[in-house]
Design an enzyme around this catalytic site. Structure first.
Site, PDB file in Angstrom:
ATOM      1  N   CYS A 139      14.727   1.829  16.844  1.00  0.00           N
ATOM      2  CA  CYS A 139      13.136   2.454  16.375  1.00  0.00           C
ATOM      3  C   CYS A 139      12.734   1.833  15.307  1.00  0.00           C
ATOM      4  O   CYS A 139      12.526   1.043  14.650  1.00  0.00           O
ATOM      5  CB  CYS A 139      14.042   3.557  16.006  1.00  0.00           C
ATOM      6  SG  CYS A 139      12.653   4.937  15.647  1.00  0.00           S
ATOM      7  N   CYS A 146      28.391  32.461  21.229  1.00  0.00           N
ATOM      8  CA  CYS A 146      28.232  30.734  20.866  1.00  0.00           C
ATOM      9  C   CYS A 146      29.266  29.544  20.825  1.00  0.00           C
ATOM     10  O   CYS A 146      29.194  28.445  20.958  1.00  0.00           O
ATOM     11  CB  CYS A 146      28.200  31.186  18.865  1.00  0.00           C
ATOM     12  SG  CYS A 146      29.293  29.550  17.702  1.00  0.00           S
ATOM     13  N   ASP A 155      26.569  11.872  22.907  1.00  0.00           N
ATOM     14  CA  ASP A 155      25.474  11.619  22.171  1.00  0.00           C
ATOM     15  C   ASP A 155      25.739  11.460  20.464  1.00  0.00           C
ATOM     16  O   ASP A 155      25.644  10.589  19.636  1.00  0.00           O
ATOM     17  CB  ASP A 155      24.429  12.038  22.075  1.00  0.00           C
ATOM     18  CG  ASP A 155      22.836  11.001  21.765  1.00  0.00           C
ATOM     19  OD1 ASP A 155      23.259  10.775  21.104  1.00  0.00           O
ATOM     20  OD2 ASP A 155      22.008  12.374  21.101  1.00  0.00           O
TER      21      ASP A 155
END
Length: 426
Positions: free
Chosen positions: A22, A334, A284
């Protein structure tokens, strides 16, 4: 299990063609450390061979009339525009006439007219990371020299609007955010943002055995207060005009549907992450050697996604819930939230409680009356936005007949208050 294995269910791959690289050095970023997984001197660029193999295998694995690809990083624009021109060409070659969708998460600092013209022409859905007005955004979202990135990101937002690129914003909620909730929401709204995602920053100090969080992580109570404050603004005047992913998911749950956001679903494991070298990981947030499922160049995606290890990884979400959670009145929405946040103990001393539990409970109790009313409106064939009239707020906007087929993230023309893709677009 052989390479000929096939499955009838679809799954999602979060693709990282530039790995963790990045051009920013955001102080709260959890992914920059993934450089440690690869040899020193790695260039992190997905090769043409891996790219073509991935697109071919992913399309072959999907048994749906439409195909969805997700591109993230690091920062995917570092690959250059020609890389994504190649992506589109390969998708057309292998899609067999099926419609292809691409989502693309970016910090926006490299976007220019050429990028945005491409996104508009190829119908990319862009996720733009922006944390709020300049003094808030620049607190953590800085470049390698420590300078804030707001000016470049604001310019990117204007370019996306100029070229009519479909986009949403991703806003990180940090320790300071609860006191700034309305300011952040009003800022995004003032910029014409109609689709917002709010992501709680929860990062532990040290390894995954620690229950200590970093100084920038949002507190459970703070996250609940943030969501309540934004919800009150939204429910009073913006239902059906502005879409907040957590509110959208909550409304679906109160309507009796299982939440379709992975963090709130009963199971996980159907959304894997793929690194630039073809390595596939359970999620991820679980890109660690012990959660590596294999490599795309050696196995099929189905073999990895439906492997015993990954199936159990998905089941663990519900099977490891403490009794404190299974008895909770809000389990239906949830489902214990994301497993990566389950590192504290229940009041009774059981392990595996979600760090954000107290905040979510506050939020769900707060929205329960409004959600019940909106769910009732939807069941009666009325738009959820009608709740604003009942509350004495501004009149709901009249439903405008839509010309042509609405885009997947457009407000549904039926007036339900949901996105088209989550309503009539199903």
């Amino acid at each position: 299990m052989g390479s000929s294995f096939t499955a009838t269910r679809s799954f999602h791959v979060m693709t990282k063609p530039i790995g963790p690289l990045c051009n920013l050095d955001c102080r709260y970023c959890f992914y920059l450390e993934k450089e440690k997984l690869f040899p020193e001197g790695e260039n992190y660029r997905m090769s043409d061979e891996v790219l073509e193999t991935y697109i071919r295998k992913y399309i072959q694995s999907q048994h749906t009339p439409e195909l969805s690809f997700a591109w993230q990083g690091g920062e995917p624009t570092l690959l250059g525009l020609d890389f994504f021109r190649k992506v589109v060409a390969l998708q057309r070659r292998y899609a067999g006439g099926r419609r292809v969708h691409n989502s693309f998460q970016t910090n926006g600092t490299n976007l220019d007219d050429a990028w945005c013209e491409f996104f508009a022409r190829e119908h990319f859905l862009i996720g733009l990371s922006v944390d709020g007005p300049e003094h808030i955004h620049n607190r953590y979202r800085v470049n390698r020299a420590g300078a804030g990135s707001f000016e470049q990101v604001f310019q990117a937002l204007e370019l996306l609007k100029k070229h009519r690129v479909e986009f949403n914003t991703l806003t990180c909620v940090t320790r300071q955010s609860p006191d700034e909730a309305v300011e952040i929401y009003d800022f995004l709204k003032a910029q014409g943002v109609t689709f917002m995602q709010f992501i709680p920053i929860v990062e532990r100090v040290g390894d995954l055995s620690s229950d200590e969080v970093t100084s920038w992580s949002v507190s459970p109570e703070g996250f609940g207060a943030f969501l309540c404050a934004v919800f009150d603004e939204w429910a009073g005047r913006d239902v059906g005009r502005i879409f907040v992913n957590l509110f959208d998911v909550a409304l679906s749950a109160w309507c009796g549907d299982e939440p379709n956001l992975c963090t709130f679903s009963k199971r996980c494991g159907q959304a894997v992450a793929m690194e630039h070298d073809g390595g596939v990981y359970s999620c991820d947030h679980y890109v660690y050697p012990e959660h590596k499922l294999g490599n795309l160049m050696e196995k099929s995606l189905e073999e990895m996604v439906y492997s015993p290890a990954q199936v159990q990884f998905g089941r663990d979400k519900s099977e490891t819930l403490p009794a404190y959670c299974t008895a909770c009145e809000f389990l239906f929405v949830c489902n214990g939230e994301c497993p990566k946040h389950r590192f504290i103990k229940t009041p009774g001393g059981e392990p595996g409680l979600n760090y954000l539990c107290a905040g979510y409970k506050t939020f769900f109790k707060h929205i329960d009356p409004a959600m019940k009313k909106m769910a009732e409106l939807v069941r009666n064939g009325r738009p959820a936005a009608d709740i604003m009239n009942k509350a004495g707020a501004i009149p709901a906007a009249p439903q405008v007949p839509m010309v042509g087929t609405p885009k997947r993230n457009d407000p549904c023309p039926c007036g339900s208050g949901r996105k088209f893709k989550k309503c009539c677009g199903k």
